[in-house]
Design a protein around this motif. Sequence first.
Motif, mmCIF file in Angstrom:
data_model
loop_
_atom_site.group_PDB
_atom_site.id
_atom_site.type_symbol
_atom_site.label_atom_id
_atom_site.label_comp_id
_atom_site.label_asym_id
_atom_site.label_seq_id
_atom_site.Cartn_x
_atom_site.Cartn_y
_atom_site.Cartn_z
ATOM 1 N N GLY A 213 0.876 -1.198 -0.014
ATOM 2 C CA GLY A 213 -0.008 0.001 -0.081
ATOM 3 C C GLY A 213 0.889 1.210 0.042
ATOM 4 O O GLY A 213 0.270 2.283 0.319
ATOM 5 N N ARG A 214 2.107 1.202 -0.216
ATOM 6 C CA ARG A 214 2.860 2.425 -0.299
ATOM 7 C C ARG A 214 3.775 2.327 -1.536
ATOM 8 O O ARG A 214 3.933 1.415 -1.981
ATOM 9 N N LEU A 215 4.586 3.593 -1.922
ATOM 10 C CA LEU A 215 5.422 3.605 -2.808
ATOM 11 C C LEU A 215 6.677 3.836 -2.447
ATOM 12 O O LEU A 215 6.754 4.424 -1.636
ATOM 13 N N GLU A 216 7.685 3.159 -2.793
ATOM 14 C CA GLU A 216 9.171 3.009 -2.342
ATOM 15 C C GLU A 216 10.157 3.461 -3.464
ATOM 16 O O GLU A 216 9.872 2.782 -4.576
ATOM 17 N N ILE A 217 10.900 4.430 -3.303
ATOM 18 C CA ILE A 217 11.615 4.992 -4.310
ATOM 19 C C ILE A 217 13.059 4.805 -3.616
ATOM 20 O O ILE A 217 13.125 5.315 -2.501
ATOM 21 N N LYS A 218 14.010 4.042 -4.379
ATOM 22 C CA LYS A 218 15.606 3.952 -3.868
ATOM 23 C C LYS A 218 16.496 4.339 -5.064
ATOM 24 O O LYS A 218 16.288 4.305 -6.286
ATOM 25 N N TRP A 219 17.430 5.369 -4.468
ATOM 26 C CA TRP A 219 18.153 5.888 -5.687
ATOM 27 C C TRP A 219 19.916 5.752 -5.064
ATOM 28 O O TRP A 219 19.971 5.843 -3.812
ATOM 29 N N ARG A 220 20.556 5.299 -5.965
ATOM 30 C CA ARG A 220 21.858 4.698 -5.772
ATOM 31 C C ARG A 220 22.911 6.310 -5.588
ATOM 32 O O ARG A 220 22.866 6.693 -6.692
ATOM 33 N N TRP B 89 23.032 3.870 -0.715
ATOM 34 C CA TRP B 89 21.222 4.178 -1.208
ATOM 35 C C TRP B 89 20.534 4.860 -0.240
ATOM 36 O O TRP B 89 20.790 4.739 0.731
ATOM 37 N N ALA B 90 19.773 5.772 -1.126
ATOM 38 C CA ALA B 90 18.643 6.598 -0.240
ATOM 39 C C ALA B 90 17.446 5.930 -0.690
ATOM 40 O O ALA B 90 17.108 5.577 -1.766
ATOM 41 N N LYS B 91 16.468 6.181 0.306
ATOM 42 C CA LYS B 91 15.096 5.511 0.277
ATOM 43 C C LYS B 91 14.127 6.493 0.612
ATOM 44 O O LYS B 91 14.162 7.159 1.825
ATOM 45 N N TRP B 92 12.996 6.645 -0.289
ATOM 46 C CA TRP B 92 11.823 7.529 0.232
ATOM 47 C C TRP B 92 10.596 6.744 0.055
ATOM 48 O O TRP B 92 10.536 5.822 -0.786
ATOM 49 N N LEU B 93 9.838 6.935 1.168
ATOM 50 C CA LEU B 93 8.359 6.346 1.058
ATOM 51 C C LEU B 93 7.327 7.481 1.135
ATOM 52 O O LEU B 93 7.358 8.371 1.645
ATOM 53 N N CYS B 94 6.507 6.780 0.245
ATOM 54 C CA CYS B 94 5.153 7.565 -0.029
ATOM 55 C C CYS B 94 3.925 6.749 0.099
ATOM 56 O O CYS B 94 3.711 5.790 -0.172
#
Length: 212
Positions: free
Chosen positions: A57-64, A83-88
Motif C-alpha cells: 500500500g505504499r510507493l518506495e523509491i530508492k536511488w543509488r 542508497w537513499a530511500k523515500w516512502l510515499c
Amino acid sequence: MLTTAEMRWFNPGKLPEGVLQWFEQDQLGYLAPAEEREDIYLYVPESEFVGIKLRQGRLEIKWRKAELGDLQFGKVTGKTEKWAKWLCEDASNESFQPQDVMGKKAWVSLKKMRTQRKYRISPEQTIVAISVNDSSDCAECSAGGDRTCSVEITQLEINSNPWWSLAFEASIIDESPLANLKCVAEWIFENYPGELQIENSYAYPTWLDIVV
C-alpha cells in the motif's frame, strides 16, 4: 529519507538447505519470523541506479548515491553501494494499489519469502542481536548515532522462476560509511557454507534487468 550502505547477491534456483540452516542457527541471535509478500516493481531498463516499487500500500523509491567498492570475507566477495530511500503513503488508500498497475507491461510482480536478522554495533565493535522492529536509542551508542545492520535471506519467484538473495543493509557513519556493514559481515561470514561471487553482487534494479 533513509540512507544506507548495502551489499547484496542474487543466485538462480531454490535456496540451498545448507544456507538456510546456517542462517537459522541459534548462535546468530534473534531471528524474525519469515515474512511472505508480493511486491510490484517498475521495470526501468538499463537503470541500475534507481528502483521503484509498490509494497503493502505504499510507493518506495530508492536511488543509488554512490558505489563504495568491493569487500571480501574469505570465499565471499561483494559490491557495496550507498542508497537513499523515500516512502510515499496515502492514508485514503486511493493511490499505490497493485490493481492499478498489474497487467501493464512496465510493472513486474515479485513474490518474496524473507527471513531477517538485525544487529546493533557499539563503538567498541560489540555486536548485539536485536528485534528487526527495534528502533529505540542505545545509550552506549548514542554518541555515535545509529549503528545498526540488517541481514536478510530472501527466497524469490519471478515469472515462475525461483531465485534467492542474501543482503546486508547498514546505517552509515559519515566518517566511515562501511564500518557497520563490515563489522557485521565479518562476523556473519565466519562459517558461511559456500562461496558468494562478486559477479552475482548487485542491487534489485540490475537483477531485474537480467531476469525480466
